[in-house]
Motif scaffolding. Sequence first.
Motif, PDB file in Angstrom:
ATOM      1  N   UNK A  66       0.818  -1.216   0.000  1.00  0.00           N
ATOM      2  CA  UNK A  66       0.000   0.000   0.000  1.00  0.00           C
ATOM      3  C   UNK A  66       0.855   1.270   0.000  1.00  0.00           C
ATOM      4  N   UNK A  67       2.014   1.224   0.624  1.00  0.00           N
ATOM      5  CA  UNK A  67       2.822   2.430   0.790  1.00  0.00           C
ATOM      6  C   UNK A  67       3.696   2.740  -0.421  1.00  0.00           C
ATOM      7  N   UNK A  68       3.903   1.760  -1.300  1.00  0.00           N
ATOM      8  CA  UNK A  68       4.634   1.958  -2.557  1.00  0.00           C
ATOM      9  C   UNK A  68       6.003   2.593  -2.327  1.00  0.00           C
ATOM     10  N   UNK A  69       6.738   2.003  -1.403  1.00  0.00           N
ATOM     11  CA  UNK A  69       8.107   2.434  -1.151  1.00  0.00           C
ATOM     12  C   UNK A  69       8.267   3.495  -0.092  1.00  0.00           C
ATOM     13  N   UNK A  70       7.177   4.117   0.337  1.00  0.00           N
ATOM     14  CA  UNK A  70       7.269   5.124   1.391  1.00  0.00           C
ATOM     15  C   UNK A  70       7.173   4.449   2.759  1.00  0.00           C
ATOM     16  N   UNK A  71       7.984   4.873   3.701  1.00  0.00           N
ATOM     17  CA  UNK A  71       7.898   4.263   5.031  1.00  0.00           C
ATOM     18  C   UNK A  71       6.733   4.840   5.835  1.00  0.00           C
ATOM     19  N   UNK A  72       6.209   4.068   6.738  1.00  0.00           N
ATOM     20  CA  UNK A  72       5.218   4.549   7.688  1.00  0.00           C
ATOM     21  C   UNK A  72       5.942   4.960   8.968  1.00  0.00           C
ATOM     22  N   UNK A  73       5.526   6.064   9.569  1.00  0.00           N
ATOM     23  CA  UNK A  73       6.096   6.521  10.827  1.00  0.00           C
ATOM     24  C   UNK A  73       5.007   6.436  11.886  1.00  0.00           C
ATOM     25  N   UNK A  99       5.725  -3.825  16.002  1.00  0.00           N
ATOM     26  CA  UNK A  99       5.867  -3.150  14.727  1.00  0.00           C
ATOM     27  C   UNK A  99       6.122  -4.182  13.654  1.00  0.00           C
ATOM     28  N   UNK A 100       5.698  -3.868  12.424  1.00  0.00           N
ATOM     29  CA  UNK A 100       5.857  -4.826  11.332  1.00  0.00           C
ATOM     30  C   UNK A 100       5.928  -4.093  10.003  1.00  0.00           C
ATOM     31  N   UNK A 101       6.478  -4.791   9.002  1.00  0.00           N
ATOM     32  CA  UNK A 101       6.521  -4.243   7.657  1.00  0.00           C
ATOM     33  C   UNK A 101       7.525  -3.119   7.520  1.00  0.00           C
ATOM     34  N   UNK A 102       7.157  -2.113   6.724  1.00  0.00           N
ATOM     35  CA  UNK A 102       8.023  -0.953   6.489  1.00  0.00           C
ATOM     36  C   UNK A 102       7.618   0.128   7.492  1.00  0.00           C
ATOM     37  N   UNK A 103       7.954  -0.089   8.739  1.00  0.00           N
ATOM     38  CA  UNK A 103       7.550   0.817   9.812  1.00  0.00           C
ATOM     39  C   UNK A 103       8.774   1.458  10.443  1.00  0.00           C
ATOM     40  N   UNK A 104       8.680   2.752  10.667  1.00  0.00           N
ATOM     41  CA  UNK A 104       9.650   3.468  11.488  1.00  0.00           C
ATOM     42  C   UNK A 104       8.918   3.796  12.773  1.00  0.00           C
ATOM     43  N   UNK A 105       9.344   3.165  13.844  1.00  0.00           N
ATOM     44  CA  UNK A 105       8.557   3.121  15.064  1.00  0.00           C
ATOM     45  C   UNK A 105       9.291   3.788  16.220  1.00  0.00           C
ATOM     46  N   UNK A 106       8.634   4.788  16.832  1.00  0.00           N
ATOM     47  CA  UNK A 106       9.102   5.364  18.085  1.00  0.00           C
ATOM     48  C   UNK A 106       8.268   4.787  19.217  1.00  0.00           C
ATOM     49  N   UNK A 107       8.922   4.256  20.239  1.00  0.00           N
ATOM     50  CA  UNK A 107       8.223   3.758  21.428  1.00  0.00           C
ATOM     51  C   UNK A 107       8.866   4.450  22.624  1.00  0.00           C
ATOM     52  N   UNK A 108       8.162   5.435  23.181  1.00  0.00           N
ATOM     53  CA  UNK A 108       8.791   6.308  24.176  1.00  0.00           C
ATOM     54  C   UNK A 108       7.881   6.536  25.385  1.00  0.00           C
ATOM     55  N   UNK A 109       8.457   6.382  26.566  1.00  0.00           N
ATOM     56  CA  UNK A 109       7.828   6.773  27.832  1.00  0.00           C
ATOM     57  C   UNK A 109       6.426   6.188  27.994  1.00  0.00           C
ATOM     58  N   UNK A 110       6.273   4.924  27.634  1.00  0.00           N
ATOM     59  CA  UNK A 110       5.031   4.203  27.901  1.00  0.00           C
ATOM     60  C   UNK A 110       5.157   3.439  29.211  1.00  0.00           C
TER      61      UNK A 110
END
Length: 206
Positions: A49-56, A74-85
């Motif tokens: 679905x993203x056609x080469x663009x990363x998800x943030x 997180x999965x796939x083409x994901x750029x994931x921030x996991x902070x202060x949870x």
Amino acid sequence: EGLDCSIHPEGCHSRGLLVRDGSRKVTLHHNFLAHNDYRNPKLFGDPARLKGKPAVFDVYNNVIYDWGDWAVAGAGVARLNVEANYFKAGPSTFGFPRTREVRSLEESSGYGLWIDGNIGPSCPDGCKDDWSMVDGTRPEFRVKRRHRAGKRSVDGALDARERVMAEAGASYRLDELGRRVDGRDDVDRRLVRQCWDSTGGHIDDP
């Protein structure tokens, strides 16, 4: 609470929040997720679905209680921030310590995980290096800097816990002047109480 062993055609299916289908810029903060086996949340950057663009995906200041097998993923083409949870195991949490609070699934080229400032069973007092909270993520997918996201104001994990426990709830409302009115219903109050008391569990019937 997602129903677990109920009427889902796939069988037992306690699931929380799934973000996918081409979603590319999503922030999740100050939410309360309780009594879900998986997807607390799961964030999937769909390559097709993203056609080469990363998800943030920017995930911070959430309270995640009584997951079963795994909490955040997180999965796939994901750029994931996991902070202060704030992560708290409960009666239905059977995955820990076999699986940690955060994990990766089906990483694609371009996947990256940044994690910092969280509190959970792996880091009850906080960690100098939150990577000890991560399971199933190959070292090459670890990034040293937070992925660029929108404007944000981040509380410490314990401050976030206090705020979420005081304010989260589907039944809260605003009055005619825009002020928050304490209109929590019995379900909201029960879930908050269970988190404080380490009680409750996955349910099969509403």
